[in-house]
Design a protein around this motif. Structure first.
Motif, PDB file in Angstrom:
ATOM      1  N   ASP A 171       0.799  -1.187  -0.013  1.00  0.00           N
ATOM      2  CA  ASP A 171      -0.016  -0.015  -0.184  1.00  0.00           C
ATOM      3  C   ASP A 171       0.977   1.428  -0.038  1.00  0.00           C
ATOM      4  O   ASP A 171       1.283   1.608   0.908  1.00  0.00           O
ATOM      5  CB  ASP A 171      -1.057  -0.132   1.021  1.00  0.00           C
ATOM      6  CG  ASP A 171      -2.314  -0.474   0.534  1.00  0.00           C
ATOM      7  OD1 ASP A 171      -2.523  -0.762  -0.396  1.00  0.00           O
ATOM      8  OD2 ASP A 171      -3.146  -0.471   1.581  1.00  0.00           O
TER       9      ASP A 171
ATOM     10  N   ASN B  25      -4.030  -3.050  -2.260  1.00  0.00           N
ATOM     11  CA  ASN B  25      -5.059  -2.727  -3.047  1.00  0.00           C
ATOM     12  C   ASN B  25      -4.748  -1.126  -3.550  1.00  0.00           C
ATOM     13  O   ASN B  25      -5.210  -0.990  -4.625  1.00  0.00           O
ATOM     14  CB  ASN B  25      -6.522  -2.700  -2.220  1.00  0.00           C
ATOM     15  CG  ASN B  25      -6.196  -2.535  -0.890  1.00  0.00           C
ATOM     16  OD1 ASN B  25      -5.428  -2.616  -0.090  1.00  0.00           O
ATOM     17  ND2 ASN B  25      -7.153  -1.519  -0.444  1.00  0.00           N
TER      18      ASN B  25
ATOM     19  N   HIS C 255      -0.205  -8.687   1.615  1.00  0.00           N
ATOM     20  CA  HIS C 255      -0.777  -7.366   2.106  1.00  0.00           C
ATOM     21  C   HIS C 255      -2.027  -7.805   2.869  1.00  0.00           C
ATOM     22  O   HIS C 255      -2.490  -7.053   3.858  1.00  0.00           O
ATOM     23  CB  HIS C 255      -1.194  -6.700   1.007  1.00  0.00           C
ATOM     24  CG  HIS C 255      -1.844  -5.103   1.167  1.00  0.00           C
ATOM     25  ND1 HIS C 255      -1.094  -4.402   1.929  1.00  0.00           N
ATOM     26  CD2 HIS C 255      -3.039  -4.874   1.024  1.00  0.00           C
ATOM     27  CE1 HIS C 255      -1.897  -3.488   2.373  1.00  0.00           C
ATOM     28  NE2 HIS C 255      -3.207  -3.507   1.748  1.00  0.00           N
TER      29      HIS C 255
HETATM   30 FE   LIG Z   1      -4.772  -2.302   1.889  1.00  0.00          FE
END
Ligand SMILES: [Fe+2]
Length: 462
Positions: free
Chosen positions: A219, A254, A334
């Motif tokens: 991230d 993400n 993650h």
């Molecule tokens: Fe995340």
């Protein structure tokens, strides 16, 4: 360095893309103005307004965009009452209370324009012509800076350009030749790519442990553009470590995928990581980093859905584990496999991800993940001995005084002295932290630190 005092992360991925777009447009405007100013000065022509004045104005635009999405996110989650969110109480509250920032003149009107612009941008990409027209009328009724029109156009272009798939690099047997010494020190930290002073300070603290490897669990905010990878990952590492740079890795999160993944894969090439998934090893340990971001990229659907691995990657992971010999295995990703705090696709467990790697789980000594901006330490669950969440490296999270208790039943949270590990808070924000893993032949120690502390909050040995 750092350029960004504040970071505001929100749950709607479409807003994260908007935040990147606003920053990009502001940066471009500033660069163009600086060029024009230099040219005018050289020609002794009347110069346009000083770049510093324009920069202050652009800073207000960026601040307004961030404050607006932040307030709406807080409202949606019920963390602040409507009256508080909408009243012009000052920028410090709106921007995470990180620092007492004086009210910027025009910030509130800029927030109104930011809000309308984002709604128009979303309507143009995801909505109908009718919605666009209604919003456009409202926008025209307000006196908004032309800056916002540029942001809307950039946002629309972004989705036209990035509607395709993530440039995932499939099918590599990506066991890297990276040396991992028998007594290697590995820093583990997640959700760190904010470029804030906190991120810089945390890495400075990590430097004190003389790490051989920096393992960022993913991230880079807001949406993993190349500029953001440069400024919020590479530049911060450079300013802390300079010529004595450890080996670095960054996993696929993400936010790294929200801009389409090009920035992330550019970073992967800077780091000699080759792909979004990889493994490193020595005689006693095998570290396997997996890409869970690849299926949490969608700025429309994204957020808390149950992500999963590419099937070819899952096969590669299981095969590595099956052939591990006497090595101990550490998983890295993650996204979490499970959580006692934030639902994953409505559940405490990601069943899709579990189904892909469940045969390997009994062989895994520990699995470190991020995504949730907290420290999470779990007792054995789903045949995983040690699930560990380390997503608390840099994103500010409000401490509401309840201490962030587990919210989802059935997932066993590790307790010390009768309660979960407590990160504590300062100035209404949970403290940040990281972990240092020190290998010692076949064994290892993992120490969990809070930012600014000399002694570990907790440690464990395998
Ligand atoms: Fe995340």
């Amino acid at each position: 360095m750092p350029k960004h005092r504040h970071i505001v992360t929100v749950r709607d991925p479409r807003d994260s893309v908007w935040q990147s777009v606003v920053e990009r447009v502001a940066k471009r405007e500033a660069q163009q103005a600086a060029v024009a100013h230099r040219a005018a000065t050289a020609m002794q022509a009347p110069a346009p307004s000083a770049p510093s004045a324009l920069q202050a104005h652009l800073d207000t635009m960026v601040e307004a965009a961030n404050a607006q999405v932040f307030d709406r996110d807080e409202l949606a989650q019920g963390r602040i009452p409507e009256s508080f969110a909408l009243a012009p109480q000052g920028a410090a509250r709106s921007l995470g209370g990180v620092a007492a920032t004086p009210m910027v003149s025009g910030l509130e009107s800029a927030k109104r324009c930011a809000s309308l612009s984002l709604q128009i941008a979303k309507a143009k990409v995801f909505g109908t012509d009718g919605q666009v027209q209604v919003l456009q009328n409202a926008f025209d009724f307000n006196v908004c800076d032309p800056f916002w029109v540029k942001c809307v156009n950039e946002y629309v272009t972004h989705f036209q350009l990035n509607g395709d798939k993530i440039p995932y690099r499939a099918g590599l047997d990506n066991l890297l030749p990276t040396p991992v010494s028998a007594n290697a020190t590995i820093a583990l930290f997640g959700d760190w790519g904010t470029g804030t002073q906190d991120a810089l300070d945390l890495l400075q603290q990590i430097k004190g442990f003389k790490p051989d490897i920096l393992m960022h669990l993913g991230d880079v905010y807001y949406s993993g553009t190349q500029d953001e990878m440069q400024e919020r990952f590479l530049d911060v590492c450079e300013s802390v470590f300079g010529a004595s740079m450890p080996t670095r890795f960054s996993l696929s999160g993400n936010h790294d995928m929200y801009s389409g993944g090009e920035g992330y894969y550019w970073l992967v090439d800077q780091l000699d990581q080759r792909a979004s998934y990889f493994a490193i090893q020595n005689d006693d340990w095998l570290f396997i980093a997996m890409d869970t971001g690849v299926h949490d990229f969608d700025p429309i659907q994204g957020g808390s859905s149950a992500t999963f691995l590419m099937s070819s990657e899952a096969s590669w992971v299981n095969q590595l584990v099956a052939n591990k010999g006497n090595k101990k295995v550490v998983f890295l990703s993650h996204h979490p496999l499970f959580s006692a705090y934030d639902p994953i696709g409505g559940s405490s467990l990601n069943p899709v991800l579990l189904s892909q790697i469940q045969d390997s789980l009994p062989q895994v000594t520990a699995w470190f993940w991020g995504h949730e901006h907290r420290l999470g330490v779990y007792d054995p669950f789903q045949n995983l001995q040690r699930g560990r969440c380390l997503g608390h490296a840099a994103v500010p999270v409000f401490a509401d005084g309840t201490g962030d208790p587990p919210k989802l039943a059935g997932v066993p949270v590790f307790h010390q002295n009768g309660k979960p590990l407590d990160m504590g808070a300062a100035d209404g924000i949970f403290k940040h932290g990281f972990a240092i893993m020190t290998l010692n032949g076949q064994s290892a120690n993992v120490s969990y630190y809070r930012q600014g502390d000399t002694d570990p909050l907790w440690q464990e040995s395998y």
